[in-house]
Structures are given as C-alpha cells and as structure tokens.
Design a protein around this motif. Sequence first.
Motif, PDB file in Angstrom:
ATOM      1  N   GLY A 178      18.934  41.381  61.668  1.00 54.46           N
ATOM      2  CA  GLY A 178      20.256  41.922  61.373  1.00 54.46           C
ATOM      3  C   GLY A 178      21.188  40.935  60.677  1.00 54.46           C
ATOM      4  N   HIS A 179      20.660  39.771  60.293  1.00 52.70           N
ATOM      5  CA  HIS A 179      21.477  38.712  59.689  1.00 52.70           C
ATOM      6  C   HIS A 179      21.272  38.676  58.173  1.00 52.70           C
ATOM      7  CE1 HIS A 179      23.870  35.102  59.717  1.00 52.70           C
ATOM      8  NE2 HIS A 179      22.900  34.354  59.249  1.00 52.70           N
ATOM      9  N   PHE A 180      22.351  38.917  57.453  1.00 51.83           N
ATOM     10  CA  PHE A 180      22.354  38.905  55.987  1.00 51.83           C
ATOM     11  C   PHE A 180      23.338  37.838  55.491  1.00 51.83           C
ATOM     12  CE2 PHE A 180      21.282  43.259  57.106  1.00 51.83           C
ATOM     13  CZ  PHE A 180      20.527  43.775  56.074  1.00 51.83           C
ATOM     14  N   TYR A 181      23.164  37.451  54.240  1.00 58.10           N
ATOM     15  CA  TYR A 181      24.228  36.746  53.513  1.00 58.10           C
ATOM     16  C   TYR A 181      24.622  37.600  52.317  1.00 58.10           C
ATOM     17  CZ  TYR A 181      23.285  32.607  56.283  1.00 58.10           C
ATOM     18  OH  TYR A 181      23.139  31.732  57.341  1.00 58.10           O
ATOM     19  N   ALA A 182      25.900  37.558  51.973  1.00 53.45           N
ATOM     20  CA  ALA A 182      26.359  38.130  50.701  1.00 53.45           C
ATOM     21  C   ALA A 182      26.177  37.066  49.629  1.00 53.45           C
ATOM     22  CB  ALA A 182      27.825  38.516  50.812  1.00 53.45           C
ATOM     23  N   ILE A 183      26.028  37.494  48.367  1.00 56.05           N
ATOM     24  CA  ILE A 183      26.017  36.504  47.295  1.00 56.05           C
ATOM     25  C   ILE A 183      27.413  35.877  47.241  1.00 56.05           C
ATOM     26  CG2 ILE A 183      26.708  37.991  45.342  1.00 56.05           C
ATOM     27  CD1 ILE A 183      23.872  35.345  45.348  1.00 56.05           C
ATOM     28  N   GLY A 184      27.465  34.608  46.789  1.00 58.41           N
ATOM     29  CA  GLY A 184      28.716  33.861  46.893  1.00 58.41           C
ATOM     30  C   GLY A 184      29.333  33.478  45.558  1.00 58.41           C
ATOM     31  N   ASP A 185      29.784  32.246  45.488  1.00 50.48           N
ATOM     32  CA  ASP A 185      30.552  31.773  44.337  1.00 50.48           C
ATOM     33  C   ASP A 185      29.679  31.541  43.112  1.00 50.48           C
ATOM     34  OD1 ASP A 185      32.764  31.757  45.979  1.00 50.48           O
ATOM     35  OD2 ASP A 185      32.614  29.620  46.431  1.00 50.48           O
ATOM     36  N   ALA A 186      30.289  31.696  41.938  1.00 54.88           N
ATOM     37  CA  ALA A 186      29.611  31.377  40.685  1.00 54.88           C
ATOM     38  C   ALA A 186      29.567  29.865  40.500  1.00 54.88           C
ATOM     39  CB  ALA A 186      30.341  32.032  39.524  1.00 54.88           C
TER      40      ALA A 186
ATOM     41  N   VAL B 191      22.709  44.486  66.172  1.00 54.31           N
ATOM     42  CA  VAL B 191      21.413  45.118  66.423  1.00 54.31           C
ATOM     43  C   VAL B 191      21.404  45.806  67.794  1.00 54.31           C
ATOM     44  CG1 VAL B 191      18.949  44.695  66.660  1.00 54.31           C
ATOM     45  CG2 VAL B 191      20.258  43.490  64.921  1.00 54.31           C
ATOM     46  N   ALA B 192      22.196  45.298  68.728  1.00 54.80           N
ATOM     47  CA  ALA B 192      22.188  45.814  70.097  1.00 54.80           C
ATOM     48  C   ALA B 192      22.577  47.293  70.164  1.00 54.80           C
ATOM     49  CB  ALA B 192      23.133  44.991  70.967  1.00 54.80           C
TER      50      ALA B 192
END
Lengths: 195, 195
Positions: A178-186, B191-192
Amino acid sequence: MNEFIAPVDPAKAYRLLNHGPTVLVSARHDGVDNVMAAAWACALDFMPAKLTVVLDKIAKTRELVEQSGVFVIQVPTAAQLRLTHDVGTRSLSDEADKLQRSGVELFRIPGHDLPFVAGCSAWLACRLIPEPHNQSTYDLFIGEVIGAWADTRVFKDGHWHFETADPAWRSLHYIAGGHFYAIGDALDVEVADEK
Amino acid sequence: MNEFIAPVDPAKAYRLLNHGPTVLVSARHDGVDNVMAAAWACALDFMPAKLTVVLDKIAKTRELVEQSGVFVIQVPTAAQLRLTHDVGTRSLSDEADKLQRSGVELFRIPGHDLPFVAGCSAWLACRLIPEPHNQSTYDLFIGEVIGAWADTRVFKDGHWHFETADPAWRSLHYIAGGHFYAIGDALDVEVADEK
C-alpha cells in the motif's frame, strides 16, 4: 473522451512511460472488461513504440489480453491512489462488480474497441506481439503502441508538466504494502554545455 | 564498500526497482569496465528476483554483458544527476577515459568480480539468463539477481526512506533531453480497511 485529451506524437509516446510509473492495464474480450494495476511495465522501443508488461497467470486481465490480442496501458494519477490500489488487489474472479466497487469509469476512444480508464493522465493502446516463450516462462508480454493520448493538463507538446500541474496529476510509483511515491521535482542537466 | 552498505533480503530485492527509477548498468570483461545509464529497466519476478533491461546494440556495456554473462544494475541518486547523464551520453568507444571524465568511482563487493558504482543507493548483481531471440530482436536482456545491497541511509529493513532521507538520495526518473524527475512524496493507502 473529454476536451483535454489529445493524441500524442507516436515518436514521443515512449515518454509517457519513461519515468517508470505504476500503470493500469485494461482489456476487453467477448463483452468482459477488466482493469488491473501493474508496477512492472516498461518502455521497450522508440518507433514504433513498444513496451513490456508483466501479467501474472492468476490475472483475469491476462486472459483478456491473450484472447483479444489488444490492451491499454494507462498512467494513473495521485488522485487515483485508492482506485489504483483497489484494482491491483481486487479480482474480477471473486467480484463481478470489481470495476464499479473500485470506482473505475471507462470511456471510449473512436477507432479502438478497448476499455480506457477515465481520469488517467495518459493512455497507450497496444497490439500484443505474441511471444509464447516469454509469456509462459516469464509472464512477460510485449505490446506495440498503436495509439497514444494524454491529458493536456499534465502532458503537452511531447513533455510532462508535473512541475506546473496540480499535484493531483502526479504519477504513482508503487513499492509494496500500500506504499507509493508520487513523482517529484524536476531536475535538469544543461545539455548545451555538453562536450 | 562503506559502512552504510548492507545486504538486502533477496525476497525484497525487487523493491529496489519497483518504483521505476532510471538505473546505471555496469559490466566488466577482460579488464574492461563500463557504465551506462538505462531508463528501461524493470523488475520481472520476486523470488528469485529477476529483472529486464534494454541495452542498445551500440552500447559497449552490452558487449561486456554478453561476454561476461554478469552485470550490475544500480540506482543512482539526485546527487549523481550529472554523472548519470554523462554515462548515458558519452561512449567508451569514443573516449577511453569515459568513466573518469564522468566522475565514476568504482568499488568492490567481496565475492563478485563486478564494477559497482560508488555513491548509488542500491546495487543488484545479476547473472544474465541468455535469451538470444529477445536480445537480438528487442535488445531485451533478462537478469537473475544473485546479490542485492543498499545504502542504509535511504533503504533499510526492506523499505525505501526517501521521505526522511536527505533529498540528495532521491532516485532519478529520466524523460528525455536532459530532463529528469526526482522521486517525490510518499502516498499511502490504508491497507487495514480493505474489504
């Protein structure tokens, strides 16, 4: 298909995947539509654009891809975090209403009998290049891009504009649990001063 | 090999690539070392971990991979932006001192006769799984991970810690023309509360 969706120059379609986002894979066969999430999708060639995607043998979407020979790879956004996780964890085999329960809305693009997921930032319609050995041994599927579109609020003139678009448009990059990262800085390298 | 580098649980090695970073590919054969950048690398399997990487026919590193049957996939950091771009645009065929000019420092990991690039956040030592059709038709190479390590300042206990590490540790995600994005904010699905 809303007013912001525009075709992408085929020579620049690879850029929609080049930064390694988690994608949604969708397919249709014999009246059945399905959508799944896939972190293991990757550009493979520039022109014509090709891509790889790993589809597990238990995935219903894989069956639809094998039966129809066509599929869509689309890039979900931070606003679709829950939807992306839901279609990646629910199964159509267990829940006939998986797509509704996951909040998926499908739309049409003229000329393609494929289920496109609304709200994404980019879409790549693909024709399966059959490679039975890769498919059976590695769950690895190769597609040739036969159409590419993007939402011009975040991808325009062949470039992503994550740095100026609303953060809700950022691509998702899944890790696990359930752990994501968003894309970040240019980050830009000055090409002009290259030797 | 500095004090911060630690082995990664083989079952979690896929997480080093799961978010789709641009990588550095390095290889050694007959006294020659080379390093190149590749945006088209992707996890392929969990355990044993496998991965795919696209290596163009003009790449000197590809020859070294084919000759030695082993290579390293490593994850460069925002601090290595210029290095990553340099090894991706310079060629060892044109510049015998490519690595020095690009600021690459190599280090050893006991038990592996491979060139590991210092300063990266993670390293995957791979054995080539020969697939001549994929290699010749698609420039697609498959590796099985035979060793994985990470710098514990950014990957520890099976998890990336981009959100708390110095931003210089962020992974790089290449688009085109010298334009990269760093990985960004963490986004978590609870997720829970899954049904």
